[in-house]
Design a protein around this motif. Structure first.
Motif, PDB file in Angstrom:
ATOM      1  N   PHE A 152       0.822  -1.211   0.000  1.00 10.96           N
ATOM      2  CA  PHE A 152       0.000   0.000   0.000  1.00 10.96           C
ATOM      3  C   PHE A 152       0.865   1.274   0.000  1.00 10.96           C
ATOM      4  CE2 PHE A 152      -3.563  -2.386   2.484  1.00 10.96           C
ATOM      5  CZ  PHE A 152      -3.879  -3.093   1.330  1.00 10.96           C
ATOM      6  N   GLY A 153       2.181   1.102  -0.099  1.00 14.84           N
ATOM      7  CA  GLY A 153       3.059   2.273  -0.162  1.00 14.84           C
ATOM      8  C   GLY A 153       4.033   2.376   0.998  1.00 14.84           C
ATOM      9  N   GLY A 154       3.962   1.437   1.935  1.00 13.68           N
ATOM     10  CA  GLY A 154       4.890   1.457   3.066  1.00 13.68           C
ATOM     11  C   GLY A 154       4.352   2.253   4.242  1.00 13.68           C
ATOM     12  N   ALA A 198     -11.923   0.027   0.273  1.00 11.20           N
ATOM     13  CA  ALA A 198     -11.485   0.840   1.419  1.00 11.20           C
ATOM     14  C   ALA A 198     -10.258   1.679   1.079  1.00 11.20           C
ATOM     15  CB  ALA A 198     -11.196  -0.057   2.621  1.00 11.20           C
ATOM     16  N   ARG A 199      -9.359   1.139   0.248  1.00 13.00           N
ATOM     17  CA  ARG A 199      -8.186   1.922  -0.164  1.00 13.00           C
ATOM     18  C   ARG A 199      -8.608   3.157  -0.957  1.00 13.00           C
ATOM     19  NH1 ARG A 199      -4.817  -0.777  -3.933  1.00 13.00           N
ATOM     20  NH2 ARG A 199      -3.133   0.614  -3.321  1.00 13.00           N
ATOM     21  N   GLY A 244     -10.807  10.444   0.901  1.00 12.33           N
ATOM     22  CA  GLY A 244     -10.836  11.245   2.119  1.00 12.33           C
ATOM     23  C   GLY A 244      -9.614  12.136   2.270  1.00 12.33           C
ATOM     24  N   GLU A 245      -8.472  11.635   1.835  1.00 13.14           N
ATOM     25  CA  GLU A 245      -7.238  12.426   1.956  1.00 13.14           C
ATOM     26  C   GLU A 245      -7.375  13.765   1.232  1.00 13.14           C
ATOM     27  OE1 GLU A 245      -3.660  10.525   0.515  1.00 13.14           O
ATOM     28  OE2 GLU A 245      -2.637  12.455   0.435  1.00 13.14           O
ATOM     29  N   LEU A 252      -1.618   1.784   8.718  1.00  7.83           N
ATOM     30  CA  LEU A 252      -0.165   2.037   8.719  1.00  7.83           C
ATOM     31  C   LEU A 252       0.277   2.833   7.504  1.00  7.83           C
ATOM     32  CD1 LEU A 252       1.238  -1.400   9.949  1.00  7.83           C
ATOM     33  CD2 LEU A 252       1.517   0.807  11.110  1.00  7.83           C
ATOM     34  N   ALA A 253      -0.461   2.694   6.389  1.00  6.76           N
ATOM     35  CA  ALA A 253       0.048   3.207   5.117  1.00  6.76           C
ATOM     36  C   ALA A 253      -0.590   4.513   4.651  1.00  6.76           C
ATOM     37  CB  ALA A 253      -0.140   2.140   4.036  1.00  6.76           C
ATOM     38  N   ILE A 254      -1.720   4.931   5.258  1.00  4.41           N
ATOM     39  CA  ILE A 254      -2.420   6.110   4.715  1.00  4.41           C
ATOM     40  C   ILE A 254      -2.043   7.372   5.485  1.00  4.41           C
ATOM     41  CG2 ILE A 254      -4.345   4.788   3.775  1.00  4.41           C
ATOM     42  CD1 ILE A 254      -6.020   5.524   6.200  1.00  4.41           C
TER      43      ILE A 254
END
Ligand code: MG
Length: 412
Positions: free
Chosen positions: A119-121, A301-302, A308-309, A336-338
């Motif tokens: 998901f990008g770390g 959900a991703r 939302g961001e 963890l990733a967002i």
């Protein structure tokens, strides 16, 4: 042949596992693959209708996906979503989530990485969580909050019983036999809306500003009382006020927004993007509270998190006891990733549940910690799970009926 030149790894079986360690009905999906020993797990828990979800998985999801390439998560999700023609809803969404989270688990295992890496770390080292403090009086709630603060929790949801009524987050109440012959739980909104500001005032005076307080209305009051309550609790600086309105009444958020700055969390009952997109687009809520398996798993959900961001709406995924440890791990990897992470709800995992689900995320000092195993990092002991069948219940686990003193049914 796959894009990598090797034969694709395919789905060879989809198993639905029903288990109730600690008495909570959980539904977990295990997806087996053509690669020996490679499988994934996903949460499909809809604890009020678990047998309907199991049927949807066994009769519709499984035959639809057998033989498909495990790497094509997005394609499988989109095809499955429209395969029922009439789509979404909690039963079908949970069935899809069981498969979807299992495919993400498999993909991360194939990559040899914990899922958050895909998901990008990590955007943070661990996930701050909130837990639940309930009591019969302001001082009792205060004592429970202090006990959690001593364990390192900094975010705590506070709920207080109202004498004679069954309040969300606590029990009690006696029905008048002539008005409520079945003697179901009883509830009246007015004593509740007056008690909540008193509770929060007590807690702020006693505890100061060093703790974040949250409260869940649980859609139980008429909308105009919700508006009054949001204004009445504004001075006590909640981290958020949750489910002030029922999903049927969401237009009222516009009025609240225009009149006070109480942070608003909404959405644990949402199952469809048509419900949450307008609220977020107009910036009428601060935290999106969906139950990830109820919207169809990590794939939607991703996208919701990314949406939302851009709008300044933070995450607060629903995380009660009726999310399996597999589902809590899915929440955690996304958390963890967002970058627009807000907070994570957590129902502390009892020992029996941890034994059935080896690798259940650890809770330390008010944070959820990832174990760094490839995939979701959670397994299931199927033999042990089979020792915890669903408990007997007259309605197979349905939400308990709640009525007003005059006998009228109210929302949960
Ligand atoms: Mg809630």
């Amino acid at each position: 042949m796959t894009e990598r030149g090797a034969p694709p790894v395919t789905i060879t079986d989809v198993k639905t596992i029903l288990t109730a360690p600690n008495g909570i009905r959980l539904v977990v999906v295990k997806v087996l693959t053509s690669e020996p020993g490679l499988y994934g797990l996903g949460c499909a828990t809809f604890t009020q209708r678990p047998l309907a979800v199991a049927t949807a998985i066994n009769e519709y999801v499984k035959p639809f996906v057998l033989g498909r390439d495990v790497d094509r998560i997005e394609d499988i999700w989109q095809a499955l979503y429209v395969s029922s023609y009439w789509r979404s809803g909690p039963v079908l969404s949970n069935a899809m989530s069981g498969l979807d989270e299992a495919l993400w688990d498999i993909k991360a295992k194939r990559a040899g990485m914990p899922l958050y890496q895909l998901f990008g770390g990590k955007a943070r080292e661990a996930v701050p969580v909130y837990t639940h403090a309930s009591g019969a009086s302001p001082t009792e709630v205060e004592e429970r909050v202090r006990a959690f603060m001593e364990q390192g929790f900094r975010y705590i949801r506070v709920q207080m019983a109202i004498p004679g009524l069954t309040t969300y987050g606590s029990r009690g109440g006696t029905a008048i036999p002539a008005l409520n012959p079945a003697q179901t739980r009883t509830w009246e909104p007015t004593p509740y809306v007056h008690a909540v500001p008193r509770l929060l005032e007590h807690l702020r005076v006693a505890l100061g500003e060093d703790v974040e307080l949250l409260h869940d209305v649980h859609e139980r009051i008429p909308p105009i009382q919700g508006l009054w309550l949001a204004k009445a609790v504004e001075p006590y600086r909640l981290f958020f006020l949750e489910d002030l309105f029922a999903p049927e009444d969401i237009d009222y958020f516009r009025l609240v927004r225009a009149q006070c700055a109480t942070p608003l969390a909404m959405g644990e009952l949402f199952v469809n993007q048509a419900e949450y997109v307008p609220l977020m687009r107009e910036r009428l809520i601060d935290f999106i509270r969906v139950h990830i398996s109820d919207i169809g798993g990590l794939t939607p959900a991703r996208k919701l998190a990314a949406f939302g961001e851009f709008l300044g709406v933070r995450s607060a995924w629903h995380g009660p006891g009726d999310v399996s440890p597999v589902g809590h791990a899915a929440n955690m990897h996304l958390d963890l990733a967002i970058s627009n992470f807000g907070i994570q709800e957590l129902s502390l995992f009892p020992e029996g549940t941890r034994e059935v689900f080896p690798g259940t995320p650890e809770v330390r000092d008010g944070y959820l910690w990832c174990n760094e195993q490839p995939g979701l990092g959670v397994d299931i002991d199927e033999q042990l799970a089979a020792k915890y069948p669903f408990p007997e219940h007259p309605y197979n686990g349905a939400w308990p009926e709640v009525r007003r003193l005059d006998g009228t049914v109210v929302k949960p």
